[in-house]
Design an enzyme around this catalytic site. Structure first.
Site, PDB file in Angstrom:
ATOM      1  N   ASP A  51       0.837  -1.199   0.000  1.00  0.00           N
ATOM      2  CA  ASP A  51       0.000   0.000   0.000  1.00  0.00           C
ATOM      3  C   ASP A  51       0.877   1.256   0.000  1.00  0.00           C
ATOM      4  OD1 ASP A  51      -1.998   1.938   0.533  1.00  0.00           O
ATOM      5  OD2 ASP A  51      -3.133   0.490   1.711  1.00  0.00           O
ATOM      6  N   THR A  87      -7.082   3.580  -1.449  1.00  0.00           N
ATOM      7  CA  THR A  87      -6.753   2.188  -1.178  1.00  0.00           C
ATOM      8  C   THR A  87      -7.822   1.171  -1.567  1.00  0.00           C
ATOM      9  OG1 THR A  87      -5.261   2.830   0.601  1.00  0.00           O
ATOM     10  CG2 THR A  87      -6.094   0.576   0.648  1.00  0.00           C
ATOM     11  N   ASN A 108     -13.247   4.725   0.137  1.00  0.00           N
ATOM     12  CA  ASN A 108     -13.025   3.917   1.330  1.00  0.00           C
ATOM     13  C   ASN A 108     -14.267   3.894   2.218  1.00  0.00           C
ATOM     14  OD1 ASN A 108     -10.375   3.338   0.610  1.00  0.00           O
ATOM     15  ND2 ASN A 108      -9.508   4.985   1.848  1.00  0.00           N
ATOM     16  N   TYR A 172      -9.051  -9.429   8.496  1.00  0.00           N
ATOM     17  CA  TYR A 172      -8.062  -8.355   8.575  1.00  0.00           C
ATOM     18  C   TYR A 172      -7.733  -8.013  10.023  1.00  0.00           C
ATOM     19  CZ  TYR A 172      -5.336  -4.246   7.770  1.00  0.00           C
ATOM     20  OH  TYR A 172      -4.287  -3.353   7.759  1.00  0.00           O
ATOM     21  N   ASP A 208       2.344   2.780   3.339  1.00  0.00           N
ATOM     22  CA  ASP A 208       1.277   3.779   3.297  1.00  0.00           C
ATOM     23  C   ASP A 208       1.111   4.462   4.646  1.00  0.00           C
ATOM     24  OD1 ASP A 208      -1.248   4.872   1.862  1.00  0.00           O
ATOM     25  OD2 ASP A 208      -2.052   4.058   3.718  1.00  0.00           O
ATOM     26  N   HIS A 212       1.637   8.552   5.165  1.00  0.00           N
ATOM     27  CA  HIS A 212       0.611   9.464   5.665  1.00  0.00           C
ATOM     28  C   HIS A 212       1.094  10.231   6.892  1.00  0.00           C
ATOM     29  CE1 HIS A 212      -2.939   8.845   3.239  1.00  0.00           C
ATOM     30  NE2 HIS A 212      -2.861   7.528   3.357  1.00  0.00           N
ATOM     31  N   ASP A 254      -1.193   0.161  -4.849  1.00  0.00           N
ATOM     32  CA  ASP A 254      -2.506   0.705  -5.190  1.00  0.00           C
ATOM     33  C   ASP A 254      -2.453   2.155  -5.638  1.00  0.00           C
ATOM     34  OD1 ASP A 254      -1.650   1.384  -2.665  1.00  0.00           O
ATOM     35  OD2 ASP A 254      -3.601   1.122  -1.693  1.00  0.00           O
ATOM     36  N   HIS A 255      -1.468   2.908  -5.149  1.00  0.00           N
ATOM     37  CA  HIS A 255      -1.345   4.340  -5.444  1.00  0.00           C
ATOM     38  C   HIS A 255      -0.011   4.822  -4.922  1.00  0.00           C
ATOM     39  CE1 HIS A 255      -2.022   4.927  -1.172  1.00  0.00           C
ATOM     40  NE2 HIS A 255      -3.127   4.225  -1.259  1.00  0.00           N
ATOM     41  N   HIS A 361      -2.916  10.978  -0.787  1.00  0.00           N
ATOM     42  CA  HIS A 361      -3.127  10.487  -2.152  1.00  0.00           C
ATOM     43  C   HIS A 361      -4.605  10.611  -2.472  1.00  0.00           C
ATOM     44  CE1 HIS A 361      -4.650   6.783  -0.239  1.00  0.00           C
ATOM     45  NE2 HIS A 361      -3.620   6.930   0.588  1.00  0.00           N
TER      46      HIS A 361
END
Length: 424
Positions: A51, A87, A108, A172, A208, A212, A254-255, A361
């Site tokens: 990520d 994401t 999201n 998760y 990720d 952030h 993903d980005h 992002h």
């Protein structure tokens, strides 16, 4: 008094311990599934997503293992995420070959007015409810054709999307380290052939998270890149030690991530705060507006356009740029909204008292280069020492289907012709 404090501390400790104990880290196994005789002869594909791993991070931070493997195999100059470049929409685009507006995971978090229900990535009930998800994910495509699959926390992999979960999966949670995840993959590949997965999807969130919190140029982000790079190196080594034939690796993200300055804040327009006839949904780099009375859409649009703010653009969703595949005509699930407010690069919509991230992002990758993601691939099915131009991430789906010789049973937005040249 001292005993009372000690008692309270004991109760608090037990409560914390009990909370930790409720985290479900157990593997889920769907019983009575087997590879067909044909499936047992198929190649293996291990698809890894990190990520927020920006297109240039491997070189920027000298990720030695990833540079070695990608230099020996195939690397794209960049991969183009679907819009919005966030994401959940992009992980589902990677795994289904559909743009977010076509598979329904348009953010999201979003509200479905037909269902009268909200979807949020933090809600495990939502996340594991396959009725929210359109398209046929790669693990479902494989399982429907008697090819065993496994997934380690890829978006949606614990859901019954397309009525078929992977044979092996996990709910998760954040308990596993990267190296522990590698252990899980190796354990799958050590299963006897009739039950061994030939398609494995694997997710890492660390890059990720640090991007952030600290920004894309921070030492914490660099360290996270190295942690993942070391894990990938360990994965490849241990897979090679197993002696399996035809194991192919696809490393994607993903980005990307861009730095956010101190003067980035955009307050939510007063029109939206004070009007009872609109709902707005803010993901910081995109603000979506739903107008309760469709007859008022143009009026509210004009009022928003009249706001003297140079930090964002206002669009009617039906007139949103076609190349982003996010306009009303693309909105198969009617979840996007009527009006879109798009902040300028580096600017973010922030609700009252909301703290600005150091990196973010979600912007248009055609305008913000930092949004672009990573694609590396290596293994027996891929050509060697090949660099290719940018391509949209929806093309990954038909590529994996081709490698595993899976029949495509539903139309997708991805086009194999853009990537077939990378295969031997």
């Amino acid at each position: 008094m001292k005993r009372g404090v000690q008692f309270l501390l004991l109760i608090f400790s037990l409560a914390v311990f009990a909370q930790k104990e409720t985290v479900d880290t157990a593997q889920v196994v769907i019983p009575n599934r087997y590879n067909s005789v044909e499936a047992q002869t198929k190649p293996y594909v291990i698809m890894i997503s990190t990520d927020g791993f920006r297109y240039d991070y491997a070189k920027k931070y000298n990720a030695e293992n990833l540079l070695k493997f990608s230099n020996e195999g195939v690397q794209a100059k960049a991969m183009i995420p679907s819009y919005p470049s966030i994401t959940f929409p992009n992980h589902w685009s990677l795994i289904t070959g559909l743009y977010p507006s076509h598979h329904g995971l348009i953010d999201n978090s979003f509200y479905d007015y037909k269902r009268k229900e909200r979807y949020a990535m933090t809600n495990s009930k939502n996340v594991e409810d396959g009725s929210w998800y359109g398209g046929i994910p790669l693990w479902s495509l494989a399982e429907k054709q008697n090819v065993i699959s496994a997934s380690l926390q890829w978006v949606g992999s614990a859901s019954d999307a397309s009525d078929t979960r992977p044979t092996y999966y996990y709910h998760y949670h954040k308990e596993f380290s990267p190296l522990q995840k590698i252990d899980k993959v190796i354990s799958w590949l050590s299963i006897p052939e009739e039950k061994r997965p030939h398609f494995i999807s694997l997710y890492f969130p660390e890059v990720d998270y640090n991007g952030h919190h600290f920004g894309p140029d921070a030492p914490q982000t660099e360290n996270a890149v190295h942690v993942i790079d070391q894990a990938i190196g360990e994965l490849v080594k241990r897979v090679n030690d197993l002696g399996l034939k035809d194991v192919n690796f696809i490393f994607v993200s993903d980005h990307g991530m861009t730095k956010i300055g101190n003067d980035n804040r955009i307050d939510i327009p007063e029109i939206l705060l004070n009007k009872g006839d609109v709902d707005y949904y803010n993901s910081q780099t995109l603000l979506r507006v739903h107008v309760k009375d469709p007859k008022k859409v143009k009026t509210i649009y004009r009022e928003l356009k009249a706001e003297k703010n140079v930090n964002y653009q206002v669009y009617l969703t039906k007139k949103f740029p076609t190349y982003l595949h996010f306009s009303t005509k693309d909105d198969h699930y009617n979840r996007i909204g009527h009006i879109l407010l798009v902040p300028d690069p580096g600017k973010t919509f922030l609700d009252k008292d909301e703290k600005s991230p150091s990196g973010n992002h979600g912007y248009d990758p055609a305008i913000v280069q930092d949004m672009k993601s990573t694609f590396f691939a290596w293994g027996p099915k891929f050509k060697k020492e090949l660099v290719i131009d940018e391509f949209p991430n929806v093309d990954i789906y038909p590529l994996v289907a081709k490698i595993l010789n899976l029949k495509m049973i539903s139309p997708v937005d991805g086009d194999l012709q853009r990537l077939v040249k990378i295969l031997k």
